[in-house]
Scaffold this motif. Structure first.
Motif, PDB file in Angstrom:
ATOM      1  N   GLY A   1     -13.163  -5.174  -8.438  1.00 23.83           N
ATOM      2  CA  GLY A   1     -13.964  -4.073  -7.900  1.00 23.83           C
ATOM      3  C   GLY A   1     -14.398  -4.303  -6.453  1.00 23.83           C
ATOM      4  N   LEU A   2     -14.737  -5.540  -6.111  1.00 29.73           N
ATOM      5  CA  LEU A   2     -15.150  -5.842  -4.726  1.00 29.73           C
ATOM      6  C   LEU A   2     -14.006  -5.569  -3.745  1.00 29.73           C
ATOM      7  N   ASN A   3     -12.784  -5.732  -4.224  1.00 27.56           N
ATOM      8  CA  ASN A   3     -11.638  -5.442  -3.359  1.00 27.56           C
ATOM      9  C   ASN A   3     -11.349  -3.948  -3.255  1.00 27.56           C
ATOM     10  N   VAL A   4     -11.731  -3.188  -4.288  1.00 21.27           N
ATOM     11  CA  VAL A   4     -11.672  -1.730  -4.156  1.00 21.27           C
ATOM     12  C   VAL A   4     -12.714  -1.326  -3.101  1.00 21.27           C
ATOM     13  N   ILE A   5     -13.880  -1.959  -3.180  1.00 16.24           N
ATOM     14  CA  ILE A   5     -14.966  -1.649  -2.239  1.00 16.24           C
ATOM     15  C   ILE A   5     -14.543  -1.990  -0.805  1.00 16.24           C
TER      16      ILE A   5
ATOM     17  N   ILE B   1     -19.771   4.545  -0.200  1.00 22.65           N
ATOM     18  CA  ILE B   1     -19.081   3.656  -1.142  1.00 22.65           C
ATOM     19  C   ILE B   1     -20.146   3.199  -2.139  1.00 22.65           C
ATOM     20  N   ILE B   2     -20.072   3.752  -3.343  1.00 27.43           N
ATOM     21  CA  ILE B   2     -21.124   3.516  -4.343  1.00 27.43           C
ATOM     22  C   ILE B   2     -20.642   2.482  -5.354  1.00 27.43           C
ATOM     23  N   ALA B   3     -21.276   1.305  -5.327  1.00 29.91           N
ATOM     24  CA  ALA B   3     -20.946   0.259  -6.298  1.00 29.91           C
ATOM     25  C   ALA B   3     -21.773   0.494  -7.551  1.00 29.91           C
ATOM     26  N   VAL B   4     -21.099   0.460  -8.708  1.00 28.02           N
ATOM     27  CA  VAL B   4     -21.787   0.615  -9.998  1.00 28.02           C
ATOM     28  C   VAL B   4     -21.535  -0.659 -10.803  1.00 28.02           C
ATOM     29  N   ASP B   5     -22.583  -1.221 -11.358  1.00 26.57           N
ATOM     30  CA  ASP B   5     -22.431  -2.406 -12.214  1.00 26.57           C
ATOM     31  C   ASP B   5     -23.644  -2.445 -13.139  1.00 26.57           C
TER      32      ASP B   5
ATOM     33  N   PHE C   1     -24.401  -8.395  -4.104  1.00 25.87           N
ATOM     34  CA  PHE C   1     -23.221  -9.023  -3.494  1.00 25.87           C
ATOM     35  C   PHE C   1     -22.258  -7.961  -2.936  1.00 25.87           C
ATOM     36  N   ALA C   2     -22.203  -6.791  -3.613  1.00 22.38           N
ATOM     37  CA  ALA C   2     -21.266  -5.731  -3.217  1.00 22.38           C
ATOM     38  C   ALA C   2     -21.553  -5.191  -1.809  1.00 22.38           C
ATOM     39  N   TYR C   3     -22.822  -5.266  -1.372  1.00 24.75           N
ATOM     40  CA  TYR C   3     -23.151  -4.811  -0.006  1.00 24.75           C
ATOM     41  C   TYR C   3     -22.371  -5.597   1.039  1.00 24.75           C
ATOM     42  N   LYS C   4     -22.121  -6.876   0.771  1.00 24.88           N
ATOM     43  CA  LYS C   4     -21.394  -7.726   1.736  1.00 24.88           C
ATOM     44  C   LYS C   4     -19.952  -7.248   1.946  1.00 24.88           C
ATOM     45  N   PHE C   5     -19.431  -6.488   0.960  1.00 28.83           N
ATOM     46  CA  PHE C   5     -18.033  -6.050   1.048  1.00 28.83           C
ATOM     47  C   PHE C   5     -17.909  -4.572   1.392  1.00 28.83           C
ATOM     48  N   GLY C   6     -19.024  -3.945   1.699  1.00 28.11           N
ATOM     49  CA  GLY C   6     -18.948  -2.576   2.206  1.00 28.11           C
ATOM     50  C   GLY C   6     -19.654  -1.519   1.392  1.00 28.11           C
ATOM     51  N   ALA C   7     -20.262  -1.894   0.252  1.00 26.19           N
ATOM     52  CA  ALA C   7     -20.986  -0.871  -0.519  1.00 26.19           C
ATOM     53  C   ALA C   7     -22.097  -0.290   0.356  1.00 26.19           C
ATOM     54  N   THR C   8     -22.240   1.036   0.316  1.00 26.05           N
ATOM     55  CA  THR C   8     -23.325   1.674   1.067  1.00 26.05           C
ATOM     56  C   THR C   8     -24.478   2.046   0.128  1.00 26.05           C
ATOM     57  N   HIS C   9     -24.166   2.185  -1.160  1.00 25.44           N
ATOM     58  CA  HIS C   9     -25.164   2.507  -2.181  1.00 25.44           C
ATOM     59  C   HIS C   9     -24.823   1.698  -3.426  1.00 25.44           C
ATOM     60  N   THR C  10     -25.842   1.426  -4.262  1.00 33.52           N
ATOM     61  CA  THR C  10     -25.559   0.747  -5.529  1.00 33.52           C
ATOM     62  C   THR C  10     -26.300   1.458  -6.666  1.00 33.52           C
ATOM     63  N   VAL C  11     -25.688   1.377  -7.852  1.00 36.38           N
ATOM     64  CA  VAL C  11     -26.286   1.978  -9.045  1.00 36.38           C
ATOM     65  C   VAL C  11     -26.186   0.971 -10.180  1.00 36.38           C
ATOM     66  N   ASN C  12     -27.316   0.676 -10.821  1.00 35.15           N
ATOM     67  CA  ASN C  12     -27.291  -0.207 -11.986  1.00 35.15           C
ATOM     68  C   ASN C  12     -27.183   0.654 -13.241  1.00 35.15           C
ATOM     69  N   ALA C  13     -25.977   0.641 -13.853  1.00 37.08           N
ATOM     70  CA  ALA C  13     -25.696   1.505 -15.006  1.00 37.08           C
ATOM     71  C   ALA C  13     -26.464   1.071 -16.251  1.00 37.08           C
ATOM     72  N   ALA C  14     -27.050  -0.126 -16.215  1.00 36.93           N
ATOM     73  CA  ALA C  14     -27.841  -0.568 -17.374  1.00 36.93           C
ATOM     74  C   ALA C  14     -29.226   0.060 -17.325  1.00 36.93           C
ATOM     75  N   GLY C  15     -29.710   0.332 -16.117  1.00 30.38           N
ATOM     76  CA  GLY C  15     -31.081   0.803 -15.975  1.00 30.38           C
ATOM     77  C   GLY C  15     -31.196   2.288 -15.701  1.00 30.38           C
ATOM     78  N   GLU C  16     -30.111   2.933 -15.291  1.00 29.36           N
ATOM     79  CA  GLU C  16     -30.198   4.368 -14.990  1.00 29.36           C
ATOM     80  C   GLU C  16     -28.919   5.082 -15.414  1.00 29.36           C
ATOM     81  N   ASP C  17     -28.963   6.399 -15.452  1.00 26.89           N
ATOM     82  CA  ASP C  17     -27.800   7.205 -15.814  1.00 26.89           C
ATOM     83  C   ASP C  17     -26.861   7.205 -14.600  1.00 26.89           C
TER      84      ASP C  17
END
Ligand code: COD
Ligand code: ZN
Length: 364
Positions: A194-198, A209-213, A221-237
């Protein structure tokens, strides 16, 4: 030589001495320099992907050519090589239409080399080679079409990742989705692939570039590879959150990079109308995704699978090495943990628990 053997799916690796036979026609013996710890090996280890046993796993590796069999002209002893897990036969329908990653001879000879036999033995018992690579071992015998020469200046732990996670991720963006500058992208699963997709999305100037995990430290860690936003799928929809970030629309492209039916459905639902869903992960063989078919029709979404990022290893891996050497992609910082072969069970426990952000490698 030493190799990590799986005697039964669901059981840990056993690191033992095995016998490796000499390379035959169009085969190459490679001393492994490093091997990556990928979730696809985990799928086989746990029995989520079926495979004959005993087997030596490992499909993300690089090393030095030590010996070549008859008729090998592509590489010579001393060459440094990345190993491809889709070495191709060169004759079948898919090889002829330029899709070597879908070569028909691969499933037909699964777990063995192209002549249908193995070079690995424990006593007289043949041991299977995962993906014709089997690089959780000090040495491997592989088809010559699976050896891609690289400059000797590239460290082995970097070259190993060019065997799977880097081309799979970059290929999903550039070969498969052909993401256009300014597009919005969601990546469900921010692990090694996924980090390489990012970073592939960053390379083509995607706007969001929205990283979901499900783990915060992976998202950080995903921010270092270009994520501009992140979503924690365990804590939110995750679907609602991705839509909110994209002003209610959904993303132009969503990538499923964990390997499950649920994450594939989530990727589908977070994609905008007429957008594209790319399924990179291999879900457990028994899973089926509950895609709403009427919505598929009404929304004109495209769902695409891709295997190995749809790369043509012999053409594309040298280009990826070149991008690395020019500093366009970051592989050095992907490698966050190093193990030795006799610590392989520890490495897979850490993968299971989600402890490692980025990629762990086994150094030889
Ligand atoms: N939602 C979002 N993310 C999740 C979820 C969830 N429900 N569950 C787990 N995750 C996250 C994990 O926390 C982890 O960060 C990430 O997903 C997965 O990352 P890794 O590092 O564990 O796994 P990778 O990147 O090594 O492998 C993922 C693949 C999907 C690529 C792999 O499992 C796979 O199926 N590969 C098949 C594709 C292929 O071509 N393989 C060939 C090998 S032979
Ligand atoms: Zn892999």
């Amino acid at each position: 030589m030493k190799a990590a053997i799986v005697y039964e799916q669901g059981q840990p690796f056993q690191v033992e001495d095995v016998r490796l036979e000499a390379p035959r026609k169009h085969e190459v013996l490679v001393r492994i320099g490093a091997a990556g710890v990928c979730r696809s090996d985990y799928h086989v280890l746990k029995g989520e992907a079926r495979h004959p046993v005993p087997v030596v796993l490992g499909h993300e590796g690089a090393g030095v050519v030590e010996e070549v069999g008859p008729d090998v002209t592509m590489v010579k002893p001393g060459d440094h090589v990345v190993l491809s897990f889709t070495p191709n036969c060169g004759h079948c329908y898919y090889c002829n239409i330029g899709k070597p990653n879908l070569c028909d001879a691969l499933p037909a000879t699964a777990g063995r080399l192209f002549d249908g036999t193995t070079r690995l033995f424990k006593g007289d018992t043949p041991i299977h080679h995962l993906a014709k690579v089997a690089c959780f071992a000090e040495r491997v015998v592989v088809p010559d079409t699976g050896c891609i020469p690289i400059p000797k200046t590239v460290p082995f732990h970097v070259a190993a990742l060019v065997g799977c996670c880097v081309p799979t991720g970059i290929g999903a963006i550039s070969q498969v989705a052909q993401v256009k500058p300014g597009s919005t992208v969601a990546v469900v699963g921010s692990g090694g692939v996924g980090l390489n997709v990012i970073q592939g999305a960053r390379l083509v100037n995607a706007s969001k570039i929205i990283a979901v995990d499900i783990l915060d430290h992976k998202l950080e860690f995903a921010y270092k590879f270009g994520a501009t936003h992140t979503v924690n799928a365990a804590g939110e929809d995750a679907v609602a959150k991705v839509k909110e970030i994209t002003d209610g629309l959904g993303v132009d492209y969503a990538f499923e990079v964990f390997g499950s039916a649920d994450t594939a459905v989530a990727a589908f639902e977070m994609t905008r109308k007429a957008g594209t869903v790319v399924v990179v992960g291999l879900a457990p063989v028994w899973e089926r995704a509950a895609i709403d078919v009427a919505t598929l029709t009404r929304t004109e979404k495209v769902i695409r699978g891709t295997y190995y990022g749809s790369v043509r290893p012999r053409q594309d891996m040298p280009k990826i090495i070149d991008m690395y050497l020019k500093g366009q992609i970051d592989i050095d910082n992907l490698v966050t943990k190093h193990y030795k072969l006799d610590q392989i069970n520890e490495a897979f426990d850490a993968l299971e628990k989600g402890e490692t952000a980025g990629r762990a490698v086994i150094d030889f």
